[in-house]
Design an enzyme around this catalytic site. Structure first.
Site, PDB file in Angstrom:
ATOM      1  CD  GLU A 327      -2.935  -0.746   2.460  1.00 39.05           C
ATOM      2  OE1 GLU A 327      -4.130  -1.046   2.323  1.00 39.05           O
ATOM      3  OE2 GLU A 327      -2.485  -0.277   3.529  1.00 39.05           O
ATOM      4  CB  CYS A 328       0.805   4.374   0.043  1.00 38.95           C
ATOM      5  SG  CYS A 328       1.150   6.120  -0.299  1.00 38.95           S
ATOM      6  N   GLY A 329       3.492   3.583   0.198  1.00 34.60           N
ATOM      7  CA  GLY A 329       4.934   3.414   0.305  1.00 34.60           C
ATOM      8  C   GLY A 329       5.364   1.984   0.083  1.00 34.60           C
ATOM      9  CB  THR A 427      -3.578  -0.011  -3.880  1.00 38.43           C
ATOM     10  OG1 THR A 427      -3.372  -0.143  -2.463  1.00 38.43           O
ATOM     11  CG2 THR A 427      -4.240  -1.268  -4.421  1.00 38.43           C
TER      12      THR A 427
END
Length: 436
Positions: A327-329, A427
């Site tokens: 997720e993200c990072g 994501t």
């Protein structure tokens, strides 16, 4: 029966978190049991709440969660004496389009729980106008009740007197006024406050905030303004499918942005979670059946992550046979490369083709509704997931199969689709809830 109160403000940066922590610690020091919540998608403040109260805090969100989920989460305050919900942004600030049961505004939670709002007002650069702002917030929306005001960063006794008189003339209680006090300022960085776990002196800072606020605020009057509250039985709990039975979760200063209610829901569904630290050059537990890399601050640790060969090889070996999701990072670390703020390109794990850069920062912020076009751990194609995106990276390349059709809160399709390649998925949004 607990006393419930929402702490909000006209805008961000006024002092909501500091006041919440100070009140929570002061009441805890007096022998009361205090439970905190965070209204809105914030991964950092709940850890500060836990440091102040000794009890885990979770997020409640009217855009992403239904009433049953919110009621279930808030019911953890049943055995507390005081329950504080810290707001985000300004009291009525949310998105334009309604989500599951609201716009994400703090006012939604205040009205839903029927808790009065304690406003933090910073009257810097104004005097009587502060009363007009407070009165406008009080009268803006029927169903949202104002308990009173705490003034923050008042410039002088004369300044305080002018603002107090105007507020009292408007029929608004003033519980206290805080002069400027740099010693209790919480350090910040680009995604918000520096995380509680990174601050060795956080306990002392909260104690000083509690001492300072107790000196200038009538704590008994604030407590008496709170609503007597007994939670109603929740019809349902958190709807969160675990990504696997045995989950290897990356957890350290670079991988810490995960909502506490998600982890609790996974455990409640029978999942086992083992943690590992990429920064300590650890790989995922080989006995796990799925690996999850949450967001955090990999851009501040990109050189170390790139140099940690044991972590990178362990993750690649894991992904050869089992699912890995970021997720993200975490998504960025699954990619090919990450360019840091100084323009230095660092090789990441290469499980996905994503390449990102912080050299030219661009803010991505907002709620996300994703309909999966391919499966990811815990969810099949067609699942609808609600989350929130907040980062400053620029996409240089996103060449893999899109994971989802992603919309912002207005319904517009955005380009941050996430990716899938083999066993790896990622994501940019952080998962908050699933549509039932």
């Amino acid at each position: 029966m607990a006393a419930g109160l929402v702490i909000s403000a006209p805008a961000s940066g006024v002092g909501k978190t500091t006041l919440t922590l100070a009140l929570a610690r002061a009441w805890r020091n007096s022998g009361l049991r205090v439970q905190c919540f965070k209204s809105g998608p914030d991964y950092i403040d709940p850890a500060f709440h836990a440091a102040a109260t000794g009890r885990a805090s979770v997020n409640v969100d009217s855009w992403a969660m239904d009433r049953g989920t919110i009621s279930h989460l808030v019911s953890r305050g049943t055995d507390a004496d005081v329950v504080l919900a810290e707001g985000s942004m300004g009291l009525f600030d949310g998105v334009a389009a309604r989500g599951v049961c609201g716009t994400g505004a703090t006012a939604d939670i205040a009205e839903m729980l029927d808790w009065p709002v304690l406003l933090v007002i910073d009257p810097s650069g104004q005097a009587q106008t502060a009363a007009a702002i407070a009165a406008g917030l009080r009268d803006y929306r029927p169903g949202v009740r104002l308990a009173g005001v705490v003034l923050n960063r008042v410039a002088s006794p004369r300044h305080e007197a002018l603002v107090r008189r105007a507020l009292l003339d408007a029929g608004i209680a003033v519980f206290g006024a805080l002069p400027r006090h740099a010693e209790i300022s919480l350090p910040k960085r680009h995604l918000g406050l520096v995380q509680a776990e990174e601050q060795a002196e956080i306990g002392k800072l909260i104690d000083e905030a509690a001492r300072f606020v107790a000196e200038h605020v009538d704590l008994d009057a604030v407590l008496q303004s709170a609503a007597s509250w007994s939670p109603q039985p929740a019809a349902s709990g958190v709807n969160a499918t675990p990504p696997g039975q045995r989950i290897a979760l990356a957890r350290d200063a670079a991988f810490s942005f995960v909502y506490p209610h998600m982890l609790e829901a996974w455990r409640a569904a029978g999942a086992e979670i083992s943690t590992f630290s990429p920064l300590a050059d650890e790989g995922p537990d080989p006995g796990a059946d799925v690996c999850w890399l949450p967001g955090g601050y990999p851009e501040l640790q990109a050189g170390k992550i790139a140099a940690n060969a044991r972590f990178r090889s362990g993750l690649r070996a894991f992904a050869a046979t089992r699912p890995v999701h970021g997720e993200c990072g975490g998504y960025m670390v699954l990619g090919t490369a990450l360019t840091d703020a100084d323009g230095i390109r660092h090789e990441m794990t290469g499980l996905l083709g994503l390449e990102t850069s912080f050299a030219k920062r661009r803010m991505h912020l907002g709620y996300r509704l994703a309909e999966l076009t391919a499966p990811m751990p815990g969810h099949q194609a067609g699942a609808r997931l609600r989350g929130h995106e907040f980062h400053y990276s620029t996409i240089l390349a996103q060449p893999d199969t899109p994971l989802a059709v992603v919309h912002d809160a207005t319904g517009a399709v955005i380009t941050e689709t996430g990716s899938r390649r083999g066993q790896a998925t990622g994501t940019f949004f952080h998962l908050i809830a699933e549509d039932r």
